[in-house]
Motif scaffolding. Structure first.
Motif, PDB file in Angstrom:
ATOM      1  N   ILE A 166       0.855  -1.187   0.000  1.00 47.71           N
ATOM      2  CA  ILE A 166       0.000   0.000   0.000  1.00 47.71           C
ATOM      3  C   ILE A 166       0.896   1.243   0.000  1.00 47.71           C
ATOM      4  CG2 ILE A 166      -1.889   1.194   1.180  1.00 47.71           C
ATOM      5  CD1 ILE A 166      -2.623  -1.584   0.192  1.00 47.71           C
ATOM      6  N   PRO A 167       0.608   2.252  -0.822  1.00 49.95           N
ATOM      7  CA  PRO A 167       1.435   3.467  -0.828  1.00 49.95           C
ATOM      8  C   PRO A 167       1.542   4.077   0.568  1.00 49.95           C
ATOM      9  CG  PRO A 167      -0.071   3.478  -2.688  1.00 49.95           C
ATOM     10  CD  PRO A 167      -0.464   2.302  -1.841  1.00 49.95           C
ATOM     11  N   PRO A 168       2.688   4.620   0.924  1.00 46.53           N
ATOM     12  CA  PRO A 168       2.912   5.109   2.298  1.00 46.53           C
ATOM     13  C   PRO A 168       2.017   6.281   2.680  1.00 46.53           C
ATOM     14  CG  PRO A 168       4.734   5.743   0.844  1.00 46.53           C
ATOM     15  CD  PRO A 168       3.894   4.774   0.083  1.00 46.53           C
ATOM     16  N   PHE A 169       1.488   7.020   1.697  1.00 48.36           N
ATOM     17  CA  PHE A 169       0.655   8.169   2.031  1.00 48.36           C
ATOM     18  C   PHE A 169      -0.809   7.787   2.270  1.00 48.36           C
ATOM     19  CE2 PHE A 169       1.986   8.014  -2.436  1.00 48.36           C
ATOM     20  CZ  PHE A 169       0.819   7.556  -3.025  1.00 48.36           C
ATOM     21  N   PRO A 171      -3.483   6.294   4.731  1.00 48.33           N
ATOM     22  CA  PRO A 171      -3.472   6.144   6.205  1.00 48.33           C
ATOM     23  C   PRO A 171      -3.801   4.714   6.645  1.00 48.33           C
ATOM     24  CG  PRO A 171      -5.492   7.227   5.511  1.00 48.33           C
ATOM     25  CD  PRO A 171      -4.657   7.081   4.270  1.00 48.33           C
ATOM     26  N   LEU A 172      -2.952   3.759   6.279  1.00 47.51           N
ATOM     27  CA  LEU A 172      -3.229   2.347   6.546  1.00 47.51           C
ATOM     28  C   LEU A 172      -3.271   2.044   8.044  1.00 47.51           C
ATOM     29  CD1 LEU A 172      -3.610  -0.509   5.416  1.00 47.51           C
ATOM     30  CD2 LEU A 172      -1.117  -0.738   5.389  1.00 47.51           C
ATOM     31  N   GLU A 173      -2.295   2.556   8.800  1.00 43.70           N
ATOM     32  CA  GLU A 173      -2.250   2.268  10.238  1.00 43.70           C
ATOM     33  C   GLU A 173      -3.473   2.828  10.952  1.00 43.70           C
ATOM     34  OE1 GLU A 173       1.353   3.544  11.982  1.00 43.70           O
ATOM     35  OE2 GLU A 173       2.641   2.258  10.743  1.00 43.70           O
ATOM     36  N   LYS A 174      -3.884   4.025  10.587  1.00 45.91           N
ATOM     37  CA  LYS A 174      -5.061   4.629  11.216  1.00 45.91           C
ATOM     38  C   LYS A 174      -6.317   3.816  10.914  1.00 45.91           C
ATOM     39  CE  LYS A 174      -7.653   8.980  11.441  1.00 45.91           C
ATOM     40  NZ  LYS A 174      -7.729  10.377  10.934  1.00 45.91           N
ATOM     41  N   LEU A 175      -6.469   3.380   9.673  1.00 46.74           N
ATOM     42  CA  LEU A 175      -7.627   2.567   9.302  1.00 46.74           C
ATOM     43  C   LEU A 175      -7.609   1.229  10.035  1.00 46.74           C
ATOM     44  CD1 LEU A 175      -7.728   3.210   5.441  1.00 46.74           C
ATOM     45  CD2 LEU A 175      -9.089   4.315   7.215  1.00 46.74           C
ATOM     46  N   ALA A 176      -6.401   0.655  10.182  1.00 46.32           N
ATOM     47  CA  ALA A 176      -6.290  -0.622  10.880  1.00 46.32           C
ATOM     48  C   ALA A 176      -6.666  -0.485  12.355  1.00 46.32           C
ATOM     49  CB  ALA A 176      -4.868  -1.166  10.733  1.00 46.32           C
ATOM     50  N   SER A 193     -11.821   2.159  -0.670  1.00 45.74           N
ATOM     51  CA  SER A 193     -12.299   3.504  -1.026  1.00 45.74           C
ATOM     52  C   SER A 193     -11.135   4.480  -1.142  1.00 45.74           C
ATOM     53  CB  SER A 193     -13.302   3.995   0.013  1.00 45.74           C
ATOM     54  OG  SER A 193     -14.459   3.177   0.048  1.00 45.74           O
ATOM     55  N   HIS A 194     -10.197   4.419  -0.203  1.00 47.93           N
ATOM     56  CA  HIS A 194      -9.033   5.307  -0.248  1.00 47.93           C
ATOM     57  C   HIS A 194      -8.161   5.020  -1.473  1.00 47.93           C
ATOM     58  CE1 HIS A 194     -10.083   6.480   3.843  1.00 47.93           C
ATOM     59  NE2 HIS A 194      -9.138   7.391   3.799  1.00 47.93           N
ATOM     60  N   LEU A 195      -7.934   3.734  -1.753  1.00 47.21           N
ATOM     61  CA  LEU A 195      -7.081   3.375  -2.887  1.00 47.21           C
ATOM     62  C   LEU A 195      -7.740   3.750  -4.211  1.00 47.21           C
ATOM     63  CD1 LEU A 195      -5.785  -0.110  -1.679  1.00 47.21           C
ATOM     64  CD2 LEU A 195      -4.460   1.990  -1.884  1.00 47.21           C
ATOM     65  N   SER A 221       1.386  19.262  -8.184  1.00 46.42           N
ATOM     66  CA  SER A 221       0.616  18.132  -7.649  1.00 46.42           C
ATOM     67  C   SER A 221       1.528  17.362  -6.707  1.00 46.42           C
ATOM     68  CB  SER A 221       0.094  17.224  -8.768  1.00 46.42           C
ATOM     69  OG  SER A 221       1.167  16.613  -9.442  1.00 46.42           O
ATOM     70  N   ASN A 222       0.956  16.773  -5.671  1.00 48.90           N
ATOM     71  CA  ASN A 222       1.752  15.986  -4.733  1.00 48.90           C
ATOM     72  C   ASN A 222       1.531  14.498  -4.983  1.00 48.90           C
ATOM     73  OD1 ASN A 222      -0.831  15.682  -3.816  1.00 48.90           O
ATOM     74  ND2 ASN A 222      -0.496  16.611  -1.827  1.00 48.90           N
ATOM     75  N   MET A 223       2.183  13.654  -4.210  1.00 48.39           N
ATOM     76  CA  MET A 223       2.119  12.216  -4.431  1.00 48.39           C
ATOM     77  C   MET A 223       0.721  11.664  -4.213  1.00 48.39           C
ATOM     78  SD  MET A 223       5.677  10.901  -2.678  1.00 48.39           S
ATOM     79  CE  MET A 223       5.308   9.216  -3.152  1.00 48.39           C
ATOM     80  N   LEU A 224      -0.036  12.268  -3.306  1.00 45.76           N
ATOM     81  CA  LEU A 224      -1.385  11.799  -3.004  1.00 45.76           C
ATOM     82  C   LEU A 224      -2.420  12.391  -3.952  1.00 45.76           C
ATOM     83  CD1 LEU A 224      -3.007  10.042  -1.089  1.00 45.76           C
ATOM     84  CD2 LEU A 224      -3.055  11.923   0.549  1.00 45.76           C
ATOM     85  N   PHE A 225      -2.011  13.381  -4.743  1.00 41.46           N
ATOM     86  CA  PHE A 225      -2.905  14.067  -5.685  1.00 41.46           C
ATOM     87  C   PHE A 225      -4.137  14.641  -4.963  1.00 41.46           C
ATOM     88  CE2 PHE A 225      -0.467  11.211  -8.342  1.00 41.46           C
ATOM     89  CZ  PHE A 225      -0.144  12.008  -9.425  1.00 41.46           C
TER      90      PHE A 225
END
Length: 300
Positions: A166-169, A171-176, A193-195, A221-225
């Motif tokens: 999963i891309p680092p930007f 929020p995987l840990e927060k969702l987990a 949904s985020h992906l 534009s940033n990495m998360l767009f």
């Protein structure tokens, strides 16, 4: 003289009371208008989410129907070949025909699994002798399937994520922390949904660069767009550059939550024509909105 002063004082007080009353009425009206506008914005967001969900269902249904049709045609051809083999070759080739039939059935099962994946299911594979699972999440935008992301869960004790791409930007840990231990399906749905929103935002910029490169320039534009700055030129006599800033505060959406327009001509962004364009960008994907502006002749 005293009577005149008293009359003047009363007149001033009355006038102040009238002004205070009018200010109070105006304040209430403004508050009511803001509440109504907020309600309208909420309804628009709901409509946009429902439309996006409808489009996803249409794409999934179309893909499923295509797979089913292809599978039916393949089954029919294999069954006809099986019957021809039996009638022409006789019993000597019965073993080979049965093997072919088993291969067809195996292919059918694989097709059904693929269809399940395409219509929104998750590919799940056991790992570490049943002590873990590997889950694949596909992303799509406007019916086009894009990247697939994977994560491996350890089920030996508490459910935890051991590996992922999963891309680092995101929020995987927060969702987990919120969903993983109590609601695995909710965790996967929110992560999906985020992906998908990230993939949708990035795909819009790619389409702008591919299709509208002569009219719209991606400035930042940033990495998360989730923060994008675009520039185009007004097609009017002024030929002024227009700067669009798209902000995506909700990372689970592929449409911006805020759009601002700037120009050297300070009056131009506040004209009805560009106000309408600003509203269009809030409810339409960026590439489609700018393509519409191009077709209408609003941008050069």
């Amino acid at each position: 003289m005293e009577e005149a002063r008293e009359c003047l004082r009363e007149g001033v007080l009355n006038h102040l009371n009238v002004l205070e009353t009018e200010a109070l009425v105006l304040s209430r009206q403004q508050k009511l208008c803001l509440q109504q506008q907020s309600r309208v914005d909420d309804l628009r967001i709901t409509v946009e989410k429902l439309r996006a969900h409808r489009d996803q269902l249409k794409a999934r249904a179309k893909t499923t129907m295509s797979l089913q049709q292809l599978k039916a045609e393949t089954d029919q051809r294999n069954e006809e070949r099986y019957e021809d083999d039996n009638s022409e070759e006789g019993c000597s080739r019965t073993g080979q025909s049965l093997l072919s039939l088993l291969m067809v059935r195996r292919t059918r099962v694989k097709d059904l699994l693929q269809a399940h994946h395409l219509i929104g299911g998750y590919d799940v594979t056991e790992t570490r002798r049943g002590k873990g699972v590997s889950i694949s999440i596909a992303t799509a935008f406007e019916g086009l399937y894009l990247e697939t992301y994977c994560l491996e869960l350890d089920l030996s004790r508490a459910v935890r994520i051991c590996r992922h791409n999963i891309p680092p930007f995101i929020p995987l840990e927060k969702l987990a922390q919120v969903h993983l231990q109590t609601d695995l399906i909710g965790f996967l749905s929110t992560l999906s949904s985020h992906l998908n929103a990230f993939a949708g935002r990035r795909q819009q910029i790619c389409l702008i660069q591919e299709v509208l490169q002569d009219s719209v320039e991606v400035m930042e534009s940033n990495m998360l767009f989730n923060s994008v700055v675009l520039m185009c030129t007004d097609s009017g006599e002024s030929r002024k550059a227009m700067l669009f800033t798209l902000v995506y505060s909700d990372l689970s959406r592929y449409l911006p939550t805020k759009v601002t327009i700037d120009s050297e001509d300070k009056v131009l962004p506040s004209t009805p024509q560009w106000k309408k364009s600003q509203s269009l960008l809030l409810w339409t994907p960026a590439h489609a909105a700018f393509q519409a502006l191009k077709m209408e002749g609003q941008i050069a």
